[in-house]
Design an enzyme around this catalytic site. Structure first.
Site, short mmCIF file in Angstrom:
data_model
loop_
_atom_site.label_atom_id
_atom_site.label_comp_id
_atom_site.label_asym_id
_atom_site.label_seq_id
_atom_site.Cartn_x
_atom_site.Cartn_y
_atom_site.Cartn_z
N SER A 62 -18.29 -4.15 -7.54
CA SER A 62 -16.96 -4.66 -7.21
C SER A 62 -16.03 -4.82 -8.41
CB SER A 62 -17.07 -5.99 -6.46
OG SER A 62 -17.43 -5.76 -5.11
N LYS A 65 -12.70 -3.15 -8.07
CA LYS A 65 -11.48 -3.76 -7.53
C LYS A 65 -10.48 -4.13 -8.61
CE LYS A 65 -13.85 -5.52 -3.39
NZ LYS A 65 -15.29 -5.35 -3.62
N SER A 122 -13.50 -10.97 -2.90
CA SER A 122 -14.05 -9.63 -3.17
C SER A 122 -14.24 -8.89 -1.86
CB SER A 122 -15.37 -9.72 -3.94
OG SER A 122 -15.70 -8.46 -4.49
#
Length: 491
Positions: A62, A65, A122
Site C-alpha cells: 500500500s 497509494k 488505506s
C-alpha cells in the site's frame, strides 16, 4: 566445464571443513534479506544517513497509494480535478478486497473523502476509484504512475495497480520510496497533511490511521503503511525534531509493532546524528554512526535482535491478497529490551518471584519490566520539538480524539494487586503504553485503573485495583502474547 565447477565447489567445502569455516546455505543467506530493506534520509538535503538493501527490488504493497495521491495532488494543482468532484464507484472498485471503505457499485463519494479514505484507512476501493477518476481507467492511471516514477528518478519502480494489491510485476525499492516521499513534501506541501491525519469520520464512523507512530508524540507527522503476504510490513515515515525533518523507509517487516519499533530506532539514531552535527561534532559518514549503534548488515538493532522480530495483534492493517476478507495476525517471540533497563525494587523483586511460581506454565519471566521499542524515548533523551504544519491543511471532518488515557470513573477498587507493564523515561510514553495495552486486553483490565507511578527518573505503567487472581491471570494473558509484565502484590 561442469566437472571444473564441481571440483571447485568440492574444494571450497573441503577448505571450510579444514579451516573450521561455517558456510551457510545460499538459501538461508538470501532468505534473511529477501524482503527487508531500509533507508533514512535528510528531507532537506537528500543526504542518505543509512541504507540497507536500499536499491533491491521489493513489493510496495500500500505504499503504492503514495504515488496514487501524488498524481491526485498534481491534478488538483493543475485544475484537472477538484476536491468536491463526485466519484461514482465502479463495479471493479467495489469488488476490491479489504482494507476498503465498502461502498457499493453506483454509490458516490467526493474526491476529498476518497483521498482521506486512501490515506487514513488505506482503502483499496477508494484508491482504485481515484485512479479511474484521474486517469480514466486503472491501466492508463498506472502508466501515468510509472511515467511519473521515471521522471522523479525512481529507477527500480513499476506500477500495475493503483492500490498496491499483489502483483508480481509491481516493484519498487526503499530508495525510490524515499525519493517519492521527499517529492510529495517538496512539490505539494499544501496537501502533505493528508498523510498525517490521525483519523477521519465518514457516515457516522471514525477511522483511525493505520500508521501507529503518528500519535506517539515523537514528531511523526505523516506518510504511509503497507502490507501483503509477499511484501511483509512496510512503512514510510517522516518526523520533525528541532527543526529538522527525516524520512525513513522500512520494507519487509514481520509485524506492525516490530516494524514501527525499527523505524523509531532508525529515526532516533538519525536525529542523534543531526543533533551531534549541530553541536559541532564531525560525522561525515552517518552510515558508520548507525553501524556503531548496532544496525549491522542485516539491519539488526543495537540489542542484536532482528529489526522485525515479533508479531502484532492489531487488526487495522491493510488487507492481503485478492479474495481475502480478513487478515490473521499471530504472536511470535518477544520484543527486544531497551539498552537501559529498570532495576526492580526489593518488594517488586519478591512479588515477581511469587508471580513466576504461579505463571511458570505460561513461561512468564518475572524480571524487571521492559519498555517496548515502539514507545522509546529518543537516544539523547530530549523531547520532540513541535512540528510545523503544512502551509495549507485539508479540512478535518472531526477533531481527533484525545490520545491521553481516559480517567476511570470513580469506583471502589476490586483489589489491591497491580500489573506493571513497563517503565519509561517519558510520562506520556508511559500513559500511551497503558492506553495501547488497555485497548488490546480490554477483558483482562475491564475493572482495573490505569496508573503511572514515578520512581526517580522513571515512570512505571501499572494497572491497579485488581484482585490477586485477576492480576495473575491478566499477566498470564499478556505473557501468552509475549508482552512483558510483572505482578505486584499489596505493599
Amino acid at each position: 566445464m561442469i566437472a571444473f565447477l564441481r571440483r571447485g565447489l568440492f574444494a571450497l567445502l573441503a577448505a571450510s571443513l579444514v579451516l573450521g569455516v561455517h558456510v551457510r546455505p545460499i538459501e538461508a543467506q538470501s532468505q534473511e534479506s529477501s524482503r527487508y530493506a531500509a533507508i533514512v534520509i535528510d528531507a532537506a538535503t537528500g543526504e542518505v544517513l543509512f541504507a540497507r538493501h536500499a536499491d533491491s527490488r521489493r513489493y510496495p504493497a500500500s505504499l503504492t497509494k503514495m504515488m496514487t495521491l501524488y498524481l491526485t495532488f498534481e491534478a488538483l494543482e493543475q485544475g484537472k480535478a477538484h476536491l468536491n468532484d463526485v466519484l461514482t464507484i465502479s463495479p471493479r472498485a467495489a469488488s476490491q478486497p479489504p482494507s476498503k471503505l465498502g461502498l457499493a457499485a453506483g454509490q458516490t463519494i467526493t474526491l476529498d473523502n476518497a483521498m482521506r479514505a486512501t490515506a487514513v484507512r488505506s482503502a483499496n476501493d477508494m484508491a482504485l476509484a481515484i485512479g479511474e477518476h484521474i486517469g480514466g481507467s486503472e491501466a492508463r492511471f498506472t502508466n501515468m504512475m510509472t511515467m511519473k516514477a521515471e521522471q522523479l528518478g525512481m529507477t527500480q519502480t513499476r506500477y500495475v495497480t493503483a492500490n498496491g494489491l499483489p502483483d508480481a510485476r509491481q516493484l519498487t525499492s526503499a530508495r525510490d520510496q524515499a525519493i517519492l516521499a521527499r517529492a510529495i513534501m517538496r512539490d505539494f506541501p499544501q496537501y502533505y497533511s493528508y498523510f498525517g491525519l490521525h483519523d477521519w469520520a465518514y457516515n457516522g464512523r471514525t477511522y483511525r490511521n493505520t500508521n501507529g507512530l503518528l500519535p506517539t508524540g515523537r514528531g511523526y507527522d505523516g506518510m504511509k503503511t503497507g502490507y501483503t503476504n509477499a511484501s511483509g510490513y512496510n512503512l514510510a515515515a517522516s518526523a520533525v525534531r528541532d527543526g529538522r525533518r527525516l524520512i525513513t523507509i522500512v520494507l519487509g517487516g514481520r509485524s506492525t509493532a516490530s516494524r514501527n519499533a525499527h523505524v523509531a530506532e532508525l529515526m532516533d539514531t538519525g536525529f542523534e546524528v543531526e543533533r551531534r552535527r549541530a553541536q559541532g561534532e564531525r560525522i561525515q559518514v552517518a552510515q558508520t554512526f548507525f553501524e556503531q549503534r548496532g544496525f549491522g548488515l542485516g539491519g539488526e538493532s543495537a540489542t542484536g535482535d532482528a529489526p522485525i522480530a515479533y508479531a502484532s495483534i492489531r487488526d487495522d492493517e491493510e488487507g492481503e491478497a485478492p479474495g481475502s476478507t480478513a487478515v490473521a495476525y499471530t504472536a511470535a517471540p518477544a520484543p527486544a529490551v531497551l539498552p537501559t533497563r529498570v532495576a526492580p525494587s526489593p518488594s517488586e523483586r519478591a512479588a515477581s518471584q511469587r508471580a513466576a511460581a504461579t505463571a511458570q506454565a505460561a513461561g512468564q519471566a518475572a524480571a524487571a519490566p521492559r519498555a517496548p521499542h515502539n514507545v522509546t524515548a529518543s537516544l539523547n533523551g530530549a523531547p520532540a520539538s513541535a512540528v510545523a504544519a503544512p502551509s495549507t491543511t485539508p479540512r478535518r471532518t472531526t477533531p481527533p480524539p484525545s490520545r491521553e488515557p481516559a480517567r476511570a470513573a470513580a469506583r471502589a477498587p476490586a483489589g489491591r494487586w497491580a500489573v506493571q507493564v513497563g517503565a519509561f523515561r517519558d510520562e506520556k510514553v508511559a500513559n500511551d503504553w497503558l492506553t495501547e495495552l488497555n485497548r488490546r486486553f480490554r477483558t483482562q483490565f475491564a475493572t482495573a485503573e490505569r496508573n503511572v507511578q514515578t520512581a526517580g527518573d522513571w515512570y512505571r505503567s501499572r494497572f491497579t485495583g485488581l484482585t490477586e487472581t485477576g492480576a495473575k491471570s491478566a499477566c498470564e494473558a499478556l505473557a501468552e502474547r509475549r508482552v512483558t509484565c510483572m505482578v505486584i502484590g499489596p505493599n
